[in-house]
Design a protein around this motif. Structure first.
Motif, mmCIF file in Angstrom:
data_model
loop_
_atom_site.group_PDB
_atom_site.id
_atom_site.type_symbol
_atom_site.label_atom_id
_atom_site.label_comp_id
_atom_site.label_asym_id
_atom_site.label_seq_id
_atom_site.Cartn_x
_atom_site.Cartn_y
_atom_site.Cartn_z
ATOM 1 N N UNK A 1 10.123 -3.226 -70.160
ATOM 2 C CA UNK A 1 11.764 -3.397 -70.658
ATOM 3 C C UNK A 1 12.071 -5.131 -71.049
ATOM 4 N N UNK A 2 11.542 -5.635 -70.161
ATOM 5 C CA UNK A 2 11.872 -7.156 -69.905
ATOM 6 C C UNK A 2 10.853 -7.907 -71.064
ATOM 7 N N UNK A 3 9.775 -7.207 -71.216
ATOM 8 C CA UNK A 3 8.775 -7.882 -72.129
ATOM 9 C C UNK A 3 7.928 -9.072 -71.336
ATOM 10 N N UNK A 4 7.851 -8.845 -69.963
ATOM 11 C CA UNK A 4 7.130 -10.155 -69.285
ATOM 12 C C UNK A 4 7.166 -9.584 -67.780
ATOM 13 N N UNK A 5 5.930 -10.005 -67.151
ATOM 14 C CA UNK A 5 5.762 -9.496 -65.557
ATOM 15 C C UNK A 5 6.552 -10.488 -64.907
ATOM 16 N N UNK A 6 6.755 -10.219 -63.472
ATOM 17 C CA UNK A 6 7.629 -10.901 -62.476
ATOM 18 C C UNK A 6 7.051 -12.105 -62.080
ATOM 19 N N UNK A 7 6.009 -12.599 -62.781
ATOM 20 C CA UNK A 7 5.782 -14.004 -62.467
ATOM 21 C C UNK A 7 6.217 -14.994 -63.592
ATOM 22 N N UNK A 8 7.129 -14.272 -64.537
ATOM 23 C CA UNK A 8 8.047 -14.731 -65.360
ATOM 24 C C UNK A 8 9.548 -14.317 -64.937
ATOM 25 N N UNK A 9 10.388 -15.283 -65.347
ATOM 26 C CA UNK A 9 11.824 -14.985 -64.876
ATOM 27 C C UNK A 9 12.591 -14.082 -65.774
ATOM 28 N N UNK A 10 12.159 -13.533 -66.744
ATOM 29 C CA UNK A 10 12.962 -12.813 -67.653
ATOM 30 C C UNK A 10 13.608 -11.627 -67.114
ATOM 31 N N UNK A 11 12.779 -10.944 -66.253
ATOM 32 C CA UNK A 11 13.097 -9.600 -65.647
ATOM 33 C C UNK A 11 14.463 -9.913 -64.923
ATOM 34 N N UNK A 12 14.513 -10.727 -64.145
ATOM 35 C CA UNK A 12 15.527 -11.251 -63.186
ATOM 36 C C UNK A 12 16.747 -11.531 -63.832
ATOM 37 N N UNK A 13 16.572 -12.337 -65.052
ATOM 38 C CA UNK A 13 17.643 -12.976 -66.090
ATOM 39 C C UNK A 13 18.295 -11.993 -66.487
ATOM 40 N N UNK A 14 17.414 -10.805 -67.133
ATOM 41 C CA UNK A 14 17.930 -9.626 -67.678
ATOM 42 C C UNK A 14 18.858 -8.877 -66.631
ATOM 43 N N UNK A 15 18.229 -8.586 -65.545
ATOM 44 C CA UNK A 15 18.941 -7.870 -64.636
ATOM 45 C C UNK A 15 20.164 -8.358 -64.337
ATOM 46 N N UNK A 16 20.397 -9.795 -64.023
ATOM 47 C CA UNK A 16 21.715 -10.323 -63.769
ATOM 48 C C UNK A 16 22.685 -10.191 -64.891
ATOM 49 N N UNK A 17 22.155 -10.160 -66.034
ATOM 50 C CA UNK A 17 23.095 -9.585 -67.298
ATOM 51 C C UNK A 17 23.461 -8.526 -66.932
ATOM 52 N N UNK A 18 22.680 -7.247 -66.609
ATOM 53 C CA UNK A 18 23.138 -6.076 -66.635
ATOM 54 C C UNK A 18 24.279 -5.738 -65.319
ATOM 55 N N UNK A 19 24.202 -6.723 -64.460
ATOM 56 C CA UNK A 19 25.017 -6.624 -63.179
ATOM 57 C C UNK A 19 26.266 -7.478 -63.798
ATOM 58 N N UNK A 20 26.269 -8.073 -64.963
ATOM 59 C CA UNK A 20 27.461 -8.931 -65.415
ATOM 60 C C UNK A 20 27.651 -10.170 -64.363
ATOM 61 N N UNK A 21 26.791 -10.642 -63.713
ATOM 62 C CA UNK A 21 26.918 -11.628 -62.778
ATOM 63 C C UNK A 21 26.214 -12.958 -62.871
#
Length: 221
Positions: free
Chosen positions: A140-160
């Motif tokens: 979904x994020x388009x990148x592995x966890x060695x890159x920050x995208x998945x955490x950044x997108x998860x933060x957006x989903x939490x609206x925090x």
């Protein structure tokens, strides 16, 4: 992180909420046996940081397998499907922690490297799915966890904002990524991560031996 600013958690799935890393540790060996290849002693360590796509391409290219990355990915999915759908349990104290988080009005979701369909199946079977704000995969994020995208997108989903969120992971490289991205990080012990546990303790903002220990840690955040 400022005192009492924590409002959300991004949980890893395998090895953090779900007791599944032992099963994953056998997948690469089963693949090598299927194709009649010897298992290099450092194989598990080499593939640990890979996404499913990277893992599949690595096996085909590194060992000159007579197949395609797409076929490897399908074989892996087939190997682990029953485990996720019917067998894998939560880590000890996971449900107790989630009950406590709900009582504290702390929202949370899951960011995982595994197949979204199988992750969802396990979470639904175990009664966790309806509690989550989101499930996001590396695909979904388009990148592995060695890159920050998945955490950044998860933060957006939490609206925090990232200073309001803790990232809970059992993987050293994922903790390193989340820390570099500015998140408060919680290193969670898992048997599979025992060899790098000292590094996890040195990297994470805080570390816990089991999920129940997150309660006093988070109270003090």
């Amino acid at each position: 992180m400022e005192h009492n600013t924590l409002q959300g958690i991004i949980f890893d799935l395998d090895g953090t909420l779900l007791d599944s890393t032992g099963m994953w540790g056998q997948v690469d060996h089963k693949l090598m046996a299927y194709y009649g290849r010897e298992v290099p002693p450092d194989l598990s360590e080499r593939v640990q940081r890979m996404s499913i796509e990277e893992f599949s391409h690595f096996f085909v290219e590194e060992f000159s397998l007579p197949t395609t990355p797409e076929r490897i990915a399908k074989q892996v999915s087939d190997m682990v499907a029953e485990e996720y759908r019917e067998l894998l349990p939560l880590k000890p104290h996971a449900m107790e922690l989630l009950d406590w988080l709900d009582g504290q009005n702390i929202v949370y979701g899951v960011a995982t490297a595994t197949y979204g369909e199988l992750a969802a199946a396990a979470l639904k079977r175990l009664g966790v799915w309806e509690r989550l704000q989101f499930l996001i995969t590396e695909q979904d994020a388009g990148a592995p966890k060695s890159q920050p995208q998945i955490f950044q997108q998860a933060a957006q989903k939490l609206h925090l904002g990232r200073r309001q969120i803790a990232v809970a992971e059992d993987s050293l490289y994922a903790l390193q990524t989340a820390k570099r991205a500015g998140f408060f990080t919680v290193g969670v012990y898992d048997n599979a991560s025992q060899p790098v546990w000292p590094e996890i303790c040195a990297t994470a903002t805080v570390h816990v031996q089991n999920l129940l220990e997150m309660k006093p840690v988070l109270r003090g955040v």
